[in-house]
Design an enzyme around this catalytic site. Structure first.
Site, PDB file in Angstrom:
ATOM      1  N   LYS A  94       0.809  -1.156   0.011  1.00 15.86           N
ATOM      2  CA  LYS A  94      -0.133   0.033   0.195  1.00 15.86           C
ATOM      3  C   LYS A  94       0.853   1.268  -0.167  1.00 15.86           C
ATOM      4  CE  LYS A  94      -1.935  -1.189   3.907  1.00 15.86           C
ATOM      5  NZ  LYS A  94      -1.120  -2.459   4.187  1.00 15.86           N
ATOM      6  N   ARG A 121      12.126  -5.725   4.505  1.00 11.02           N
ATOM      7  CA  ARG A 121      11.772  -4.185   4.250  1.00 11.02           C
ATOM      8  C   ARG A 121      12.813  -3.364   5.115  1.00 11.02           C
ATOM      9  NH1 ARG A 121       5.949  -1.691   5.267  1.00 11.02           N
ATOM     10  NH2 ARG A 121       6.239  -2.833   7.484  1.00 11.02           N
ATOM     11  N   ARG A 145      11.886  -1.475  10.575  1.00 16.23           N
ATOM     12  CA  ARG A 145      10.817  -1.073  11.602  1.00 16.23           C
ATOM     13  C   ARG A 145      10.965  -2.112  12.661  1.00 16.23           C
ATOM     14  NH1 ARG A 145       5.467   0.244   8.247  1.00 16.23           N
ATOM     15  NH2 ARG A 145       4.578  -0.881   9.853  1.00 16.23           N
ATOM     16  N   ARG A 149       0.564  -9.027  13.398  1.00 11.30           N
ATOM     17  CA  ARG A 149       0.080  -8.191  12.610  1.00 11.30           C
ATOM     18  C   ARG A 149      -0.806  -8.653  11.541  1.00 11.30           C
ATOM     19  NH1 ARG A 149       4.979  -5.317  10.716  1.00 11.30           N
ATOM     20  NH2 ARG A 149       3.693  -4.051   9.228  1.00 11.30           N
ATOM     21  N   ARG A 205      -9.279   0.473   9.413  1.00 14.47           N
ATOM     22  CA  ARG A 205      -8.845  -0.879   9.775  1.00 14.47           C
ATOM     23  C   ARG A 205      -9.848  -1.806  10.471  1.00 14.47           C
ATOM     24  NH1 ARG A 205      -3.011   0.242   9.136  1.00 14.47           N
ATOM     25  NH2 ARG A 205      -1.908  -1.724   9.641  1.00 14.47           N
TER      26      ARG A 205
HETATM   27  P1  AP5 Z   1       4.993  -1.542   1.772  1.00 16.39           P
HETATM   28  O1  AP5 Z   1       4.632  -0.834   0.722  1.00 16.39           O
HETATM   29  O2  AP5 Z   1       5.593  -1.047   2.823  1.00 16.39           O
HETATM   30  O3  AP5 Z   1       3.711  -2.330   2.446  1.00 16.39           O
HETATM   31  P2  AP5 Z   1       2.566  -1.886   3.039  1.00 16.39           P
HETATM   32  O4  AP5 Z   1       1.167  -2.546   2.654  1.00 16.39           O
HETATM   33  O5  AP5 Z   1       2.358  -0.340   3.209  1.00 16.39           O
HETATM   34  O6  AP5 Z   1       2.753  -2.410   4.495  1.00 16.39           O
HETATM   35  P3  AP5 Z   1       2.816  -1.889   6.071  1.00 16.39           P
HETATM   36  O7  AP5 Z   1       3.435  -2.894   6.709  1.00 16.39           O
HETATM   37  O8  AP5 Z   1       3.472  -0.592   5.864  1.00 16.39           O
HETATM   38  O9  AP5 Z   1       1.560  -1.734   6.424  1.00 16.39           O
HETATM   39  P4  AP5 Z   1       0.880  -1.783   7.667  1.00 16.39           P
HETATM   40  O10 AP5 Z   1      -0.599  -1.623   7.376  1.00 16.39           O
HETATM   41  O11 AP5 Z   1       1.191  -2.860   8.508  1.00 16.39           O
HETATM   42  O12 AP5 Z   1       1.690  -0.692   8.510  1.00 16.39           O
HETATM   43  P5  AP5 Z   1       1.181   0.662   9.274  1.00 16.39           P
HETATM   44  O13 AP5 Z   1       2.389   1.432   8.957  1.00 16.39           O
HETATM   45  O14 AP5 Z   1      -0.135   1.173   8.482  1.00 16.39           O
HETATM   46  O15 AP5 Z   1       5.849  -2.738   1.364  1.00 16.39           O
HETATM   47  C1  AP5 Z   1       6.225  -3.946   2.078  1.00 16.39           C
HETATM   48  C2  AP5 Z   1       7.432  -4.463   1.583  1.00 16.39           C
HETATM   49  O16 AP5 Z   1       7.383  -5.127   0.307  1.00 16.39           O
HETATM   50  C3  AP5 Z   1       8.503  -3.300   1.327  1.00 16.39           C
HETATM   51  O17 AP5 Z   1       9.779  -3.756   1.470  1.00 16.39           O
HETATM   52  C4  AP5 Z   1       8.390  -3.206  -0.365  1.00 16.39           C
HETATM   53  O18 AP5 Z   1       9.529  -2.751  -0.770  1.00 16.39           O
HETATM   54  C5  AP5 Z   1       8.045  -4.561  -0.756  1.00 16.39           C
HETATM   55  N1  AP5 Z   1       7.036  -4.458  -1.792  1.00 16.39           N
HETATM   56  C6  AP5 Z   1       5.912  -3.729  -2.117  1.00 16.39           C
HETATM   57  N2  AP5 Z   1       5.303  -3.930  -2.965  1.00 16.39           N
HETATM   58  C7  AP5 Z   1       6.082  -5.142  -3.809  1.00 16.39           C
HETATM   59  C8  AP5 Z   1       5.796  -5.943  -4.970  1.00 16.39           C
HETATM   60  N3  AP5 Z   1       4.510  -5.756  -5.764  1.00 16.39           N
HETATM   61  N4  AP5 Z   1       6.807  -6.902  -5.172  1.00 16.39           N
HETATM   62  C9  AP5 Z   1       7.639  -7.076  -4.578  1.00 16.39           C
HETATM   63  N5  AP5 Z   1       8.044  -6.202  -3.289  1.00 16.39           N
HETATM   64  C10 AP5 Z   1       7.306  -5.502  -3.071  1.00 16.39           C
HETATM   65  O19 AP5 Z   1       0.700   0.307  10.717  1.00 16.39           O
HETATM   66  C11 AP5 Z   1       1.500   0.170  11.658  1.00 16.39           C
HETATM   67  C12 AP5 Z   1       0.970   0.075  12.984  1.00 16.39           C
HETATM   68  O20 AP5 Z   1       0.406   1.428  13.326  1.00 16.39           O
HETATM   69  C13 AP5 Z   1      -0.222  -0.776  13.217  1.00 16.39           C
HETATM   70  O21 AP5 Z   1       0.392  -2.054  13.676  1.00 16.39           O
HETATM   71  C14 AP5 Z   1      -0.993  -0.373  14.315  1.00 16.39           C
HETATM   72  O22 AP5 Z   1      -0.339  -0.532  15.442  1.00 16.39           O
HETATM   73  C15 AP5 Z   1      -0.972   1.345  13.969  1.00 16.39           C
HETATM   74  N6  AP5 Z   1      -1.910   1.633  12.934  1.00 16.39           N
HETATM   75  C16 AP5 Z   1      -1.670   2.241  11.943  1.00 16.39           C
HETATM   76  N7  AP5 Z   1      -2.950   2.758  11.222  1.00 16.39           N
HETATM   77  C17 AP5 Z   1      -3.987   2.279  12.116  1.00 16.39           C
HETATM   78  C18 AP5 Z   1      -5.375   2.374  12.086  1.00 16.39           C
HETATM   79  N8  AP5 Z   1      -5.966   2.786  11.294  1.00 16.39           N
HETATM   80  N9  AP5 Z   1      -5.954   1.939  13.429  1.00 16.39           N
HETATM   81  C19 AP5 Z   1      -5.212   1.286  14.268  1.00 16.39           C
HETATM   82  N10 AP5 Z   1      -4.033   1.093  14.321  1.00 16.39           N
HETATM   83  C20 AP5 Z   1      -3.196   1.729  13.335  1.00 16.39           C
END
Ligand code: AP5
Length: 222
Positions: free
Chosen positions: A16, A127, A160, A171, A88
């Site tokens: 994403k 990552r 991270r 997660r 979420r």
């Molecule tokens: P990346 O693009 O970083 O993936 P992502 O989908 O953004 O994954 P995240 O881990 O950032 O999402 P998340 O939802 O767990 O974390 P968030 O920060 O929102 O890609 C991942 C890896 O794959 C990278 O290395 C990239 O290079 C590679 N890649 C990408 N696409 C690829 C492809 N097509 N092919 C090959 N490689 C690829 O949340 C963190 C924490 O914050 C949560 O756990 C929670 O505690 C809190 N939080 C955040 N939002 C909320 C909410 N709305 N409600 C409650 N708690 C929340």
């Protein structure tokens, strides 16, 4: 005026953040990642950052009330956005609907980034990010030119704390329990488009680009 108001829905590691960064370079949309904003609050040790810390490090969700207040403040100043990592939970989705209805600015689409769990785990544990700019790398699929160093500013990359195998697994479980029900929620509202997020980054970007005409809609409420 054609406007895009889209939710990027998908499990941790689905890509994403990677795709939102690419999309904001092509369309003038605000990329709002709740995860990135929370991480900034943690670095600055704000009350929100301190409250969110323990949940994030365990791989659990931060309480809805905190997140909803955060998003409400952010959306007050923009009418074109990609929401990455929000909503979420069903309560967050309902709160978003209410916020946008008040401003006559409905969502124009939801892209669901779909990829199998074993692939997600491999991506998360490989990552590396630039904590200063948010640029995302992957040691297997998208490495920096020099290991551990950002291509742009030449300074160190970091992993991270929630990308360990144990926390990433947690997660993914939390996603299945609390976030996956949103797939049905948005399908019922006719908003969901599935993206094959297991494809490579360029291919996924092409799929996202192909949805832009459908995501844009004439603004009729002004
Ligand atoms: P990346 O693009 O970083 O993936 P992502 O989908 O953004 O994954 P995240 O881990 O950032 O999402 P998340 O939802 O767990 O974390 P968030 O920060 O929102 O890609 C991942 C890896 O794959 C990278 O290395 C990239 O290079 C590679 N890649 C990408 N696409 C690829 C492809 N097509 N092919 C090959 N490689 C690829 O949340 C963190 C924490 O914050 C949560 O756990 C929670 O505690 C809190 N939080 C955040 N939002 C909320 C909410 N709305 N409600 C409650 N708690 C929340």
């Amino acid at each position: 005026v054609s406007e895009i108001r889209v939710v990027f829905l998908g499990a941790p590691g689905a890509g994403k953040g990677t795709q939102a960064t690419l999309l904001r370079q092509q369309a003038s949309v605000t990329h709002f990642s709740t995860g990135d904003v929370l991480r900034r609050h943690r670095i600055e040790k704000t009350p929100l950052g301190l409250q969110a810390e323990a949940c994030m490090d365990r791989g659990e969700l931060v309480p809805d009330a905190l997140i909803i207040a955060l998003v409400e403040a952010e959306l007050a100043t923009t009418s074109m956005f990609v929401l990455d990592g929000f909503p979420r939970t069903l309560s967050q989705a309902e709160a978003l609907d209410t916020m946008l209805a008040t401003r006559c600015m409905p969502l124009t689409g939801v892209l669901f980034f779909d990829a199998p769990r074993d692939l997600l785990l491999r991506r998360l544990t490989a990552r590396w990010v630039n904590p200063r700019t948010g640029r995302i790398y992957n040691t297997i699929t998208d490495p920096p030119r020099a290991a551990g160093i950002d291509d742009d500013d030449g300074l160190p990359l970091e992993q991270r704390v929630d990308d360990t195998l144990e926390t990433a697994t947690r997660r993914l479980d939390v996603y299945e329990q609390q976030t996956a029900p949103l797939i049905a929620y948005y399908t019922q509202r006719g908003l969901l488009t599935r993206i094959n997020a297991a494809a490579d980054i360029e291919d996924v970007a092409a799929q996202v680009r192909a949805t832009i005409p459908a995501l844009q809609r004439m603004e009729t409420h002004r």
